[in-house]
Each structure stands twice: as structure tokens, then as C-alpha cells.
Design a protein around this motif. Structure first.
Motif, PDB file in Angstrom:
ATOM      1  N   ASP A  88     -20.398   6.980  -0.879  1.00  0.00           N
ATOM      2  CA  ASP A  88     -20.638   5.537  -0.823  1.00  0.00           C
ATOM      3  C   ASP A  88     -21.202   5.175   0.550  1.00  0.00           C
ATOM      4  OD1 ASP A  88     -20.667   2.782  -0.951  1.00  0.00           O
ATOM      5  OD2 ASP A  88     -18.677   2.613  -1.869  1.00  0.00           O
ATOM      6  N   ILE A  89     -22.509   5.347   0.707  1.00  0.00           N
ATOM      7  CA  ILE A  89     -23.143   5.107   2.003  1.00  0.00           C
ATOM      8  C   ILE A  89     -23.027   3.657   2.421  1.00  0.00           C
ATOM      9  CG2 ILE A  89     -25.344   5.208   3.238  1.00  0.00           C
ATOM     10  CD1 ILE A  89     -26.124   7.486   1.301  1.00  0.00           C
ATOM     11  N   ALA A  90     -23.189   2.746   1.481  1.00  0.00           N
ATOM     12  CA  ALA A  90     -23.122   1.315   1.805  1.00  0.00           C
ATOM     13  C   ALA A  90     -21.775   0.958   2.413  1.00  0.00           C
ATOM     14  CB  ALA A  90     -23.394   0.477   0.562  1.00  0.00           C
ATOM     15  N   ALA A  91     -20.701   1.496   1.843  1.00  0.00           N
ATOM     16  CA  ALA A  91     -19.365   1.185   2.363  1.00  0.00           C
ATOM     17  C   ALA A  91     -19.161   1.781   3.746  1.00  0.00           C
ATOM     18  CB  ALA A  91     -18.297   1.707   1.400  1.00  0.00           C
ATOM     19  N   VAL A  92     -19.659   2.990   3.951  1.00  0.00           N
ATOM     20  CA  VAL A  92     -19.514   3.626   5.261  1.00  0.00           C
ATOM     21  C   VAL A  92     -20.226   2.813   6.341  1.00  0.00           C
ATOM     22  CG1 VAL A  92     -20.176   5.650   6.618  1.00  0.00           C
ATOM     23  CG2 VAL A  92     -19.154   5.950   4.360  1.00  0.00           C
ATOM     24  N   LEU A  93     -21.466   2.386   6.074  1.00  0.00           N
ATOM     25  CA  LEU A  93     -22.217   1.634   7.076  1.00  0.00           C
ATOM     26  C   LEU A  93     -21.707   0.208   7.216  1.00  0.00           C
ATOM     27  CD1 LEU A  93     -25.853   2.904   6.414  1.00  0.00           C
ATOM     28  CD2 LEU A  93     -24.189   3.711   8.104  1.00  0.00           C
ATOM     29  N   ALA A  94     -21.132  -0.347   6.154  1.00  0.00           N
ATOM     30  CA  ALA A  94     -20.551  -1.694   6.243  1.00  0.00           C
ATOM     31  C   ALA A  94     -19.377  -1.734   7.202  1.00  0.00           C
ATOM     32  CB  ALA A  94     -20.127  -2.176   4.862  1.00  0.00           C
ATOM     33  N   ALA A  95     -18.736  -0.583   7.425  1.00  0.00           N
ATOM     34  CA  ALA A  95     -17.622  -0.520   8.369  1.00  0.00           C
ATOM     35  C   ALA A  95     -18.097  -0.501   9.819  1.00  0.00           C
ATOM     36  CB  ALA A  95     -16.780   0.722   8.087  1.00  0.00           C
ATOM     37  N   ALA A  96     -19.414  -0.554  10.036  1.00  0.00           N
ATOM     38  CA  ALA A  96     -20.021  -0.630  11.371  1.00  0.00           C
ATOM     39  C   ALA A  96     -19.591   0.511  12.287  1.00  0.00           C
ATOM     40  CB  ALA A  96     -19.722  -1.969  12.018  1.00  0.00           C
ATOM     41  N   PRO A  97     -19.852   1.759  11.895  1.00  0.00           N
ATOM     42  CA  PRO A  97     -19.546   2.876  12.804  1.00  0.00           C
ATOM     43  C   PRO A  97     -20.414   2.779  14.053  1.00  0.00           C
ATOM     44  CG  PRO A  97     -20.949   3.620  11.019  1.00  0.00           C
ATOM     45  CD  PRO A  97     -20.551   2.217  10.677  1.00  0.00           C
TER      46      PRO A  97
END
Length: 366
Positions: free
Chosen positions: A60-69
Motif C-alpha cells: 500500500d504505497i499510498a498509505a506509506v507515503l501518507a504517513a509522511a516518512p
């Protein structure tokens, strides 16, 4: 600590998981995978570590990037999917992440990269506030910071030669070995990686970067190529058999020409078995591989580096050192201004906080 994502778990990604976990300034927060069989597996298992890390792989790339790493180690290959790799990297930059990757060859020397590649990266940086540093997996330090450092030890420099001498027998990437490089293919097969102009596309940026650091200009970049067949059928532990009379070794040079002479050279000598092309340079003690820098001048200087990792996967050491260079740059990049960086911008620093034993401080020098 800097929340860090590892995107991809192949040869580079496995090493990246280990490097991020070992770095005192970084915290592994997510691992992105494409293979559905890897979804839900622990990062420690995927990275070849002894224990679980409590971070499970996701697609789930969208969720990973939504977490603002704050940082992303983009370890997915760009060899056969350069446009997709660029799109992934731009997506992470727009999310505000510092991105380090070996996947975008043309950005090894970002100043000479074509506008159609550089401009979208700069636009993503302006939009999201992220950064990008690209360094080669072959590994980059052997074609930029190491030869440049060693060149400063001499009185005069006539030529610089960077060699990768490599045995693919245990390399865990069969498609690249057989089809991209052509091992085991008929001698009239044309490997995509060896097509005219492709070596310059991949390694030309490193020649230009070294020339810039040395204060000279290249008249042109030229290529040489030599291929050698196997004289017998050989077996490998990871990819099966390679038939006699098929391609068993490749040697090519990418040459930076100055005043009509090859003055800065990147050379690759690659085999599928040690018995093939024994007259070409070999690693010390018949090892799996080595990286060698030769400074022709006064004095003549030769430095050979061997790295090993992952047990039977003897070729993994080069990947691990390339990853070490990239992961080791993350905390410096996180403190720097958003931007597009290359190997001359990003310092190579000591492994502060990673030496075994008592630690006085994990503060890292700038």
C-alpha cells in the motif's frame, strides 16, 4: 530519529533494511514490496536478520507515503522499468521525503542529466520539499569518491582506471544476468546492457562527475567491448546451467577522452564462471569479486577493495557497500536544504555510532 522507508526487497533492498536498522539516526518504519507473497512478512526476515523487527511489509504505497516518512531508500530496480522507477521516486519526493537510490543512472551526475529527467525532479522538490541523491549500485563510491580521494595522493596523474571484476555465479537476479547482460546466450545475441551507447548512458555521468572534480573537460566518451564464450558447460548454485559456447564473460570500458587519450576509464570484467576468460584480470585469490582503482602517474597507485555479505551470495558485498553509501547520507540530507544532490555534494563520513562496544555519543559530524 528519522522515519525511513525501504522500498523494494531484492539484492539492494535486503541490504538497505539491515543498513537502516543499524544506523543510530534512522528508524525503519515501513517496507514496500510488489510481490504479494512478501506482504505481511516481517522486515527482519526479508532483510536476512536473525530476529523480527516488528515492521511488516506492505504493498500500500499510498498509505506509506501518507504517513509522511522523512526518508525513502528506493531499492526497486530501474534497469527494465526506468519510467516507473522515476515515477515512484517523484511520488516520494512530492511527499516530502529525502530519497536515496541507485536506480536512476542519468542522475549520477545530475548536472549533465537531460532536462526531461532533471526538470521533473526539480519540480517535485519544489512541490514537496524532498531531496534526491543517486549513487551507483556497482557501487558508486568505486567510480567517484574513492578514485578522486586516491588521486589526491599523487604528484602527477596520467590516467584513472576504475575496475569492477565480478563473478555472477551467485548473483540473485537471473533475468538481469541472462538477458540484460547476456550470460548463457548465443554469441550472436545482443545484450541490451551492452548495446552501443547504453554503457555511456549508465556510466557516462560518473566519468563527467570525476572530470568535473578534477577540473578538466572530456572531449568525448567512447566505449570498447569484448565477449568470451564458455569452453564447457558450467553449473551455478542459483541459476542452473550455462551451456558451452554461450557467452561466459564480458569486458567493456567506458572511456573519458582528454586530448585524444582515455584518461578516465570505468571498466567492467564480468564472468559467470572463473574458468572463462582467465587471461582477463581476476579478483584476488579467485574471490567472487573486487573493485579496483588504478592511478597511473607518479607514483602509480593501486587499491583493491573486497566486500563480502550474505554467506553464499558472495556477490552481495558490493551491493551492501553501495547501500551503505546511500543510507549513510540520509541524515546529512535530512538537515540540508531540499535539492538534487550528487556524489560531490554529499560527504562520505565515518560510521559514527555503529562501532561495536560502548558509545559516547551518536552525534554525527557535518
Amino acid at each position: 530519529m528519522i522515519p525511513t522507508v525501504v522500498w523494494g526487497t531484492g539484492n539492494v533492498g535486503r541490504a538497505a533494511i539491515r543498513a537502516v536498522q543499524a544506523h543510530p539516526a534512522l528508524k525503519l518504519t515501513s517496507v514496500v514490496v510488489r510481490n504479494p507473497d512478501k506482504v505481511g512478512r516481517d522486515a527482519g526476515e526479508l532483510g536476512g536478520l536473525d530476529g523480527a523487527l516488528g515492521v511488516t511489509a506492505t504493498d500500500d504505497i499510498a498509505a506509506v507515503l501518507a504517513a509522511a516518512p522523512r526518508a525513502v531508500v528506493y531499492a526497486a530496480s530501474g534497469d527494465l522499468r526506468p519510467d516507473d522507477a522515476l515515477a515512484d521516486v517523484l511520488r516520494a519526493i512530492r511527499a516530502g521525503a529525502v530519497v536515496v537510490t541507485p536506480a536512476l543512472y542519468a542522475l549520477y551526475d545530475q548536472r549533465s542529466a537531460p532536462p526531461e529527467l532533471r526538470d521533473p525532479v526539480r519540480a517535485a522538490i519544489a512541490d514537496g520539499g524532498g531531496s534526491l541523491f543517486v549513487s551507483g549500485v556497482d557501487p558508486g563510491w568505486a567510480n567517484d569518491v574513492l578514485p578522486l580521494l586516491i588521486s589526491g595522493l599523487g604528484s602527477t596523474v596520467d590516467a584513472i582506471r576504475c575496475q569492477e571484476i565480478f563473478d555472477y555465479a551467485t548473483y540473485d537476479q537471473e533475468d538481469s544476468v541472462r538477458y540484460l547482460v547476456g550470460m548463457g546466450q548465443p554469441m550472436d545475441y545482443e545484450p541490451p546492457m551492452l548495446a552501443p551507447g547504453v554503457p555511456t548512458m549508465v556510466w557516462g555521468g560518473q566519468l563527467r562527475l570525476m572530470a568535473r572534480a578534477l577540473g578538466t573537460e572530456l572531449d568525448e566518451i567512447s566505449e570498447t567491448l569484448d565477449r568470451c564464450p564458455l569452453d564447457k558447460t558450467v553449473a551455478t548454485t542459483t541459476m542452473g546451467e550455462f551451456q558451452a559456447d554461450t557467452q561466459g564473460a564480458v569486458r567493456f570500458e567506458v572511456q573519458g577522452i582528454v586530448a585524444g587519450q582515455p584518461r578516465i576509464v570505468i571498466e567492467h570484467i564480468t564472468r559467470i564462471h572463473a574458468s572463462c576468460a582467465p587471461h582477463w584480470p581476476t579478483p584476488p585469490d579467485n574471490g567472487a569479486g573486487a573493485h579496483r582503482v588504478i592511478i597511473e602517474g607518479r607514483p602509480r597507485i593501486e587499491v583493491t577493495v573486497e566486500a563480502t555479505d550474505e554467506g553464499e551470495n558472495r556477490s552481495a558485498g558490493g551491493n551492501a557497500t553501495a547501500v551503505g553509501r546511500l543510507v549513510g547520507a540520509i541524515d546529512w540530507l535530512a538537515e540540508a536544504e531540499p535539492g538534487l544532490y550528487d556524489a560531490l555534494d554529499v560527504p562520505l563520513r565515518p560510521a559514527v555510532g555503529r562501532l561495536a562496544g560502548p558509545r559516547r555519543s551518536t552525534r554525527r559530524p557535518r
